[in-house]
Design a protein around this motif. Sequence first.
Motif, PDB file in Angstrom:
ATOM      1  N   SER A   1       0.837  -1.211   0.000  1.00  0.00           N
ATOM      2  CA  SER A   1       0.000   0.000   0.000  1.00  0.00           C
ATOM      3  C   SER A   1       0.866   1.253   0.000  1.00  0.00           C
ATOM      4  CB  SER A   1      -0.932   0.004   1.217  1.00  0.00           C
ATOM      5  OG  SER A   1      -1.826  -1.080   1.175  1.00  0.00           O
ATOM      6  N   LEU A   2       1.902   1.246   0.825  1.00  0.00           N
ATOM      7  CA  LEU A   2       2.801   2.397   0.885  1.00  0.00           C
ATOM      8  C   LEU A   2       3.584   2.559  -0.423  1.00  0.00           C
ATOM      9  CD1 LEU A   2       4.138   1.989   4.537  1.00  0.00           C
ATOM     10  CD2 LEU A   2       2.634   3.806   3.704  1.00  0.00           C
ATOM     11  N   MET A   3       4.027   1.442  -0.991  1.00  0.00           N
ATOM     12  CA  MET A   3       4.770   1.518  -2.254  1.00  0.00           C
ATOM     13  C   MET A   3       3.898   2.099  -3.358  1.00  0.00           C
ATOM     14  SD  MET A   3       7.605   1.080  -3.909  1.00  0.00           S
ATOM     15  CE  MET A   3       8.717  -0.112  -3.150  1.00  0.00           C
ATOM     16  N   TYR A   4       2.646   1.678  -3.410  1.00  0.00           N
ATOM     17  CA  TYR A   4       1.727   2.209  -4.424  1.00  0.00           C
ATOM     18  C   TYR A   4       1.562   3.721  -4.271  1.00  0.00           C
ATOM     19  CZ  TYR A   4      -2.500   2.982  -7.149  1.00  0.00           C
ATOM     20  OH  TYR A   4      -3.404   3.467  -8.069  1.00  0.00           O
ATOM     21  N   LEU A   5       1.423   4.182  -3.037  1.00  0.00           N
ATOM     22  CA  LEU A   5       1.271   5.616  -2.794  1.00  0.00           C
ATOM     23  C   LEU A   5       2.538   6.388  -3.174  1.00  0.00           C
ATOM     24  CD1 LEU A   5      -0.658   5.564   0.607  1.00  0.00           C
ATOM     25  CD2 LEU A   5      -1.545   6.272  -1.628  1.00  0.00           C
ATOM     26  N   ILE A   6       3.692   5.794  -2.908  1.00  0.00           N
ATOM     27  CA  ILE A   6       4.959   6.430  -3.313  1.00  0.00           C
ATOM     28  C   ILE A   6       5.006   6.573  -4.829  1.00  0.00           C
ATOM     29  CG2 ILE A   6       7.457   6.070  -3.504  1.00  0.00           C
ATOM     30  CD1 ILE A   6       6.774   7.026  -0.761  1.00  0.00           C
ATOM     31  N   ILE A   7       4.687   5.495  -5.543  1.00  0.00           N
ATOM     32  CA  ILE A   7       4.733   5.529  -7.005  1.00  0.00           C
ATOM     33  C   ILE A   7       3.741   6.557  -7.559  1.00  0.00           C
ATOM     34  CG2 ILE A   7       4.292   4.187  -9.102  1.00  0.00           C
ATOM     35  CD1 ILE A   7       5.287   1.713  -7.576  1.00  0.00           C
ATOM     36  N   LYS A   8       2.560   6.605  -6.972  1.00  0.00           N
ATOM     37  CA  LYS A   8       1.540   7.540  -7.449  1.00  0.00           C
ATOM     38  C   LYS A   8       1.912   8.996  -7.176  1.00  0.00           C
ATOM     39  CE  LYS A   8      -2.212   6.971  -8.840  1.00  0.00           C
ATOM     40  NZ  LYS A   8      -2.759   6.999 -10.222  1.00  0.00           N
ATOM     41  N   ASN A   9       2.718   9.225  -6.146  1.00  0.00           N
ATOM     42  CA  ASN A   9       3.046  10.600  -5.755  1.00  0.00           C
ATOM     43  C   ASN A   9       4.446  11.056  -6.159  1.00  0.00           C
ATOM     44  OD1 ASN A   9       0.795  11.860  -3.868  1.00  0.00           O
ATOM     45  ND2 ASN A   9       0.893   9.670  -3.403  1.00  0.00           N
ATOM     46  N   ILE A  10       5.235  10.141  -6.716  1.00  0.00           N
ATOM     47  CA  ILE A  10       6.598  10.532  -7.105  1.00  0.00           C
ATOM     48  C   ILE A  10       6.529  11.527  -8.262  1.00  0.00           C
ATOM     49  CG2 ILE A  10       7.160   8.798  -8.890  1.00  0.00           C
ATOM     50  CD1 ILE A  10       9.672   8.550  -6.585  1.00  0.00           C
ATOM     51  N   LYS A  11       7.395  12.505  -8.239  1.00  0.00           N
ATOM     52  CA  LYS A  11       7.332  13.590  -9.226  1.00  0.00           C
ATOM     53  C   LYS A  11       8.220  13.363 -10.448  1.00  0.00           C
ATOM     54  CE  LYS A  11       4.508  16.135  -6.823  1.00  0.00           C
ATOM     55  NZ  LYS A  11       3.107  16.288  -7.275  1.00  0.00           N
ATOM     56  N   ASN A  12       9.193  12.455 -10.320  1.00  0.00           N
ATOM     57  CA  ASN A  12      10.158  12.263 -11.408  1.00  0.00           C
ATOM     58  C   ASN A  12      10.492  10.785 -11.567  1.00  0.00           C
ATOM     59  OD1 ASN A  12      11.016  15.239 -11.969  1.00  0.00           O
ATOM     60  ND2 ASN A  12      11.129  15.013  -9.745  1.00  0.00           N
ATOM     61  N   PHE A  13      10.359  10.293 -12.787  1.00  0.00           N
ATOM     62  CA  PHE A  13      10.600   8.886 -13.089  1.00  0.00           C
ATOM     63  C   PHE A  13      11.623   8.774 -14.208  1.00  0.00           C
ATOM     64  CE2 PHE A  13       9.660   5.161 -15.767  1.00  0.00           C
ATOM     65  CZ  PHE A  13       9.807   4.145 -14.839  1.00  0.00           C
ATOM     66  N   VAL A  14      12.641   7.925 -14.000  1.00  0.00           N
ATOM     67  CA  VAL A  14      13.681   7.712 -15.004  1.00  0.00           C
ATOM     68  C   VAL A  14      13.615   6.269 -15.475  1.00  0.00           C
ATOM     69  CG1 VAL A  14      16.138   7.814 -15.533  1.00  0.00           C
ATOM     70  CG2 VAL A  14      15.157   9.431 -13.884  1.00  0.00           C
ATOM     71  N   ALA A  15      13.387   6.081 -16.773  1.00  0.00           N
ATOM     72  CA  ALA A  15      13.338   4.747 -17.378  1.00  0.00           C
ATOM     73  C   ALA A  15      14.690   4.430 -17.987  1.00  0.00           C
ATOM     74  CB  ALA A  15      12.251   4.698 -18.448  1.00  0.00           C
ATOM     75  N   ILE A  16      15.268   3.292 -17.630  1.00  0.00           N
ATOM     76  CA  ILE A  16      16.555   2.910 -18.221  1.00  0.00           C
ATOM     77  C   ILE A  16      16.345   2.135 -19.518  1.00  0.00           C
ATOM     78  CG2 ILE A  16      17.751   2.911 -16.004  1.00  0.00           C
ATOM     79  CD1 ILE A  16      17.630  -0.168 -16.062  1.00  0.00           C
ATOM     80  N   PHE A  17      15.081   1.855 -19.835  1.00  0.00           N
ATOM     81  CA  PHE A  17      14.723   1.163 -21.070  1.00  0.00           C
ATOM     82  C   PHE A  17      13.463   1.845 -21.608  1.00  0.00           C
ATOM     83  CE2 PHE A  17      12.988  -2.486 -23.537  1.00  0.00           C
ATOM     84  CZ  PHE A  17      14.118  -2.761 -24.307  1.00  0.00           C
ATOM     85  N   PRO A  18      13.408   2.164 -22.899  1.00  0.00           N
ATOM     86  CA  PRO A  18      12.305   2.971 -23.430  1.00  0.00           C
ATOM     87  C   PRO A  18      10.910   2.462 -23.092  1.00  0.00           C
ATOM     88  CG  PRO A  18      14.033   2.781 -25.069  1.00  0.00           C
ATOM     89  CD  PRO A  18      14.432   1.882 -23.941  1.00  0.00           C
ATOM     90  N   LYS A  19      10.696   1.154 -23.130  1.00  0.00           N
ATOM     91  CA  LYS A  19       9.372   0.604 -22.865  1.00  0.00           C
ATOM     92  C   LYS A  19       8.937   0.794 -21.412  1.00  0.00           C
ATOM     93  CE  LYS A  19       7.904  -1.223 -26.782  1.00  0.00           C
ATOM     94  NZ  LYS A  19       6.618  -0.861 -27.417  1.00  0.00           N
ATOM     95  N   ASP A  20       9.909   1.000 -20.498  1.00  0.00           N
ATOM     96  CA  ASP A  20       9.562   1.223 -19.094  1.00  0.00           C
ATOM     97  C   ASP A  20       8.789   2.528 -18.924  1.00  0.00           C
ATOM     98  OD1 ASP A  20      10.956  -1.088 -18.646  1.00  0.00           O
ATOM     99  OD2 ASP A  20      12.664  -0.133 -17.656  1.00  0.00           O
ATOM    100  N   GLU A  21       9.177   3.548 -19.664  1.00  0.00           N
ATOM    101  CA  GLU A  21       8.472   4.827 -19.600  1.00  0.00           C
ATOM    102  C   GLU A  21       7.020   4.655 -20.048  1.00  0.00           C
ATOM    103  OE1 GLU A  21       9.177   9.392 -21.155  1.00  0.00           O
ATOM    104  OE2 GLU A  21       9.456   7.745 -22.571  1.00  0.00           O
ATOM    105  N   GLU A  22       6.841   3.934 -21.126  1.00  0.00           N
ATOM    106  CA  GLU A  22       5.497   3.682 -21.663  1.00  0.00           C
ATOM    107  C   GLU A  22       4.644   2.925 -20.647  1.00  0.00           C
ATOM    108  OE1 GLU A  22       3.928   0.705 -25.108  1.00  0.00           O
ATOM    109  OE2 GLU A  22       5.511   2.126 -25.729  1.00  0.00           O
ATOM    110  N   TYR A  23       5.228   1.904 -20.037  1.00  0.00           N
ATOM    111  CA  TYR A  23       4.501   1.106 -19.048  1.00  0.00           C
ATOM    112  C   TYR A  23       4.125   1.955 -17.835  1.00  0.00           C
ATOM    113  CZ  TYR A  23       3.469  -2.604 -15.682  1.00  0.00           C
ATOM    114  OH  TYR A  23       2.855  -3.405 -14.744  1.00  0.00           O
ATOM    115  N   PHE A  24       5.063   2.757 -17.341  1.00  0.00           N
ATOM    116  CA  PHE A  24       4.812   3.609 -16.172  1.00  0.00           C
ATOM    117  C   PHE A  24       3.639   4.552 -16.422  1.00  0.00           C
ATOM    118  CE2 PHE A  24       5.585   7.727 -14.068  1.00  0.00           C
ATOM    119  CZ  PHE A  24       5.522   7.331 -12.738  1.00  0.00           C
TER     120      PHE A  24
END
Length: 358
Positions: free
Chosen positions: A123-146
């Motif tokens: 539950s806490l991890m989900y809230l962190i992911i939903k509230n994080i302001k900056n995401f870095v994908a090391i593989f192009p498809k990761d950005e799309e999935y996020f």
Amino acid sequence: MKILHIFPRANYMVTTNFTKFINEYFQNSSHSFALVGEIEGFYKDEKVKEQVMPIERSDIPAMMKKYDRIIFHSMFFLGPKVMLWLLLNKSELNKVYWVSWGGDLYQWRINYNSKFYSMIHNSLMYLIIKNIKNFVAIFPKDEEYFKQKFKTKANTIVASYVGWSYESISNKDFADEIVKQRSQTRTKTINIQVGHSANQSLQHIEVFKKLLKYKDEDVMIHVPINYGGKDYGDKVEKAAKDYFGSKAVCYRDMMCKEDYNKFLAKMDVAIFNSTRQIGLYNVYYLLFLGKRIYLNSESVVYKYFMEQDIDVSDYKLLDVLKFKQIYKMSDRDKIFNYINRTINNPEYLINAWSKAFS
């Protein structure tokens, strides 16, 4: 700007290469490095080891307050207490750039022995992911999935980790020489690598069952399980020995980077049976040397390589291929061009990572 990079105690080759890259190309910035866990026995490079601060998970809040920007290299080292602190201190969470390593994006839900602890953690991890302001994908498809999965307003960046900027493998002539030497010295034995770590998403035992029909051929099965889940690694090692006996070798001790690259160079075939982004260093290196790679066709890595017209094979083909068909060399020219346009191109990497540091 003072920037702190926090790494988990996993995959020292990635963290070593990245630290060297930052030191060489971002000297005008103030970068510090921390490792969550025991540093002794982890880094093989003494110069890098001297730069990295060993910290405990409980040290993270106090450390974060001293820096202007925090780069989380994966988020699996965060426990419930740190995640709760971040959610209660949004100004600190807003400083975070999350560099996903794959597992923390595609398999962020973790099932612990305690269902209650699992519920709290997830539950806490989900809230962190939903509230994080900056995401870095090391593989192009990761950005799309996020973007598709979490539908947040986070700023997203695609910035690959360093390929082989500090090794002669970046020279195609050297790669050609490795392939030549391998062809001159190889025996008839076909070496097959299964996975690269003790990560359950690689589904090792399913792969063993698929390879069982080749057991009586001149083959060796190599299983690197020197990091990841120990209990799962024990299970994989037992299955490998049960299925293949002396034809299976499991690697439990960490190798230095040079030895691991030599190990990869000896492989003829490698199989990564995961649907998520995983093992990119292995995949890129093996393809660069012309090795035959089998990927799960549902994998984002497989789908992306297909879009880029890079020569990889569908894991399901092993159901129908005869032994002599499974180790055909791959087309290295396309992967060479791709790698040297991206993960082995300092200009590309500097431009990409600058977005996270500016």
